[in-house]
Scaffold this motif. Structure first.
Motif, mmCIF file in Angstrom:
data_model
loop_
_atom_site.group_PDB
_atom_site.id
_atom_site.type_symbol
_atom_site.label_atom_id
_atom_site.label_comp_id
_atom_site.label_asym_id
_atom_site.label_seq_id
_atom_site.Cartn_x
_atom_site.Cartn_y
_atom_site.Cartn_z
ATOM 1 N N ILE A 70 0.835 -1.246 -0.083
ATOM 2 C CA ILE A 70 -0.176 0.089 -0.105
ATOM 3 C C ILE A 70 0.872 1.201 0.063
ATOM 4 N N LEU A 71 1.900 1.117 0.751
ATOM 5 C CA LEU A 71 2.543 2.632 0.995
ATOM 6 C C LEU A 71 3.471 2.645 -0.308
ATOM 7 N N SER A 72 3.890 1.501 -1.126
ATOM 8 C CA SER A 72 4.757 1.366 -2.280
ATOM 9 C C SER A 72 3.685 2.369 -3.303
ATOM 10 N N ALA A 73 2.535 2.022 -3.431
ATOM 11 C CA ALA A 73 1.326 2.375 -4.478
ATOM 12 C C ALA A 73 1.193 3.676 -3.961
ATOM 13 N N VAL A 74 0.869 4.145 -2.908
ATOM 14 C CA VAL A 74 0.731 5.460 -2.628
ATOM 15 C C VAL A 74 1.928 6.737 -2.879
ATOM 16 N N ILE A 75 3.203 6.027 -2.741
ATOM 17 C CA ILE A 75 4.241 6.615 -3.006
ATOM 18 C C ILE A 75 4.542 6.972 -4.635
ATOM 19 N N PHE A 76 4.167 5.716 -5.192
ATOM 20 C CA PHE A 76 4.303 5.743 -6.808
ATOM 21 C C PHE A 76 3.117 6.667 -7.221
ATOM 22 N N ASN A 77 2.230 6.538 -6.784
ATOM 23 C CA ASN A 77 0.884 7.170 -7.269
ATOM 24 C C ASN A 77 1.242 8.863 -7.412
ATOM 25 N N ALA A 78 2.047 9.176 -6.009
ATOM 26 C CA ALA A 78 2.163 10.753 -5.763
ATOM 27 C C ALA A 78 3.331 11.151 -6.906
ATOM 28 N N LEU A 79 4.522 10.162 -7.079
ATOM 29 C CA LEU A 79 5.568 10.362 -8.098
ATOM 30 C C LEU A 79 4.939 10.579 -9.426
ATOM 31 N N ILE A 80 3.977 9.592 -9.757
ATOM 32 C CA ILE A 80 3.628 9.816 -11.320
ATOM 33 C C ILE A 80 2.802 10.819 -11.568
ATOM 34 N N ILE A 81 1.952 11.509 -10.849
ATOM 35 C CA ILE A 81 1.230 12.557 -10.837
ATOM 36 C C ILE A 81 2.078 13.700 -11.124
ATOM 37 N N TYR A 110 0.786 4.764 -24.315
ATOM 38 C CA TYR A 110 0.110 5.079 -23.086
ATOM 39 C C TYR A 110 -0.438 3.909 -22.284
ATOM 40 N N GLY A 111 -1.013 3.085 -22.944
ATOM 41 C CA GLY A 111 -1.952 1.924 -22.253
ATOM 42 C C GLY A 111 -0.798 0.911 -21.924
ATOM 43 N N ALA A 112 0.026 0.623 -22.758
ATOM 44 C CA ALA A 112 1.117 -0.455 -22.222
ATOM 45 C C ALA A 112 2.142 0.251 -21.339
ATOM 46 N N GLY A 113 2.472 1.595 -21.544
ATOM 47 C CA GLY A 113 3.289 2.078 -20.250
ATOM 48 C C GLY A 113 2.543 2.433 -19.300
ATOM 49 N N GLY A 114 1.247 2.552 -19.225
ATOM 50 C CA GLY A 114 0.562 2.597 -18.047
ATOM 51 C C GLY A 114 0.252 1.281 -17.214
ATOM 52 N N ILE A 115 0.634 0.229 -17.837
ATOM 53 C CA ILE A 115 0.653 -1.218 -17.113
ATOM 54 C C ILE A 115 1.972 -1.448 -16.745
ATOM 55 N N ILE A 116 3.048 -1.232 -17.403
ATOM 56 C CA ILE A 116 4.572 -1.626 -17.288
ATOM 57 C C ILE A 116 5.045 -0.796 -16.119
ATOM 58 N N VAL A 117 5.032 0.412 -16.374
ATOM 59 C CA VAL A 117 5.685 1.563 -15.490
ATOM 60 C C VAL A 117 5.160 1.290 -13.921
ATOM 61 N N PRO A 118 3.974 1.057 -13.594
ATOM 62 C CA PRO A 118 3.699 0.898 -12.295
ATOM 63 C C PRO A 118 4.236 -0.531 -11.651
ATOM 64 N N PHE A 119 4.090 -1.547 -12.340
ATOM 65 C CA PHE A 119 4.731 -2.798 -12.090
ATOM 66 C C PHE A 119 6.390 -2.629 -11.490
ATOM 67 N N ILE A 120 6.882 -1.877 -12.428
ATOM 68 C CA ILE A 120 8.347 -1.531 -12.142
ATOM 69 C C ILE A 120 8.679 -0.548 -10.959
ATOM 70 N N GLY A 121 7.879 0.410 -11.046
ATOM 71 C CA GLY A 121 8.068 1.397 -9.968
ATOM 72 C C GLY A 121 7.471 0.871 -8.492
#
Length: 135
Positions: A70-81, A110-121
């Motif tokens: 959860i913490l990783s997803a929240v941090i990633f979300n803040a960074l991606i915005i 943007y679709g493939a990037g939107g799937i791949i980038v979060p997994f890595i990040g």
């Protein structure tokens, strides 16, 4: 619409700007939807694996704990915005092409990037916060 310059060629520029705005909105929406789907694959299995051990098979990212997921997803979300702000301000470059080709390009980029980038990040952030002991 008022044309203050009395220049009919301004209509071409207006149409191009409108198309660029539409393309940018579509690109950001496509990335956002794909990004959210990827984040759910990161969070949900890690959160409920303790209650439903069968969900551990869906934890394909092998996140350490529900808290770190959860913490990783929240941090990633803040960074991606923050990372998407320049794209939103600059816009997707307008190139005249057929709507089907444009949609296909947006889905790939943007679709493939939107799937791949979060997994890595999210995985990298999870490794970082579990290493330093935040979760």
């Amino acid at each position: 619409m008022v044309d203050l310059d009395s220049n009919p060629t301004k209509l071409i520029e207006i149409v191009e700007i409108g198309k660029q705005l539409l393309m940018t909105r579509g690109a950001l929406t496509t990335f956002s939807i794909a990004n959210d789907v990827a984040k759910y694959f990161a969070i949900i299995p890690a959160m409920f694996a303790g209650t439903f051990p069968v969900l551990n098979t869906l934890n394909i990212m092998h996140l350490k704990t529900p808290e770190s997921a959860i913490l990783s997803a929240v941090i990633f979300n803040a960074l991606i915005i923050v990372a998407l702000i320049p794209l939103a301000l600059r816009g997707v470059k307008y190139r005249p092409m057929a709507a089907a080709a444009l949609l296909r390009n947006n889905l790939w980029v943007y679709g493939a990037g939107g799937i791949i980038v979060p997994f890595i990040g999210i995985k990298l952030i999870d490794m970082l916060i579990t290493t330093i002991g935040l979760a």
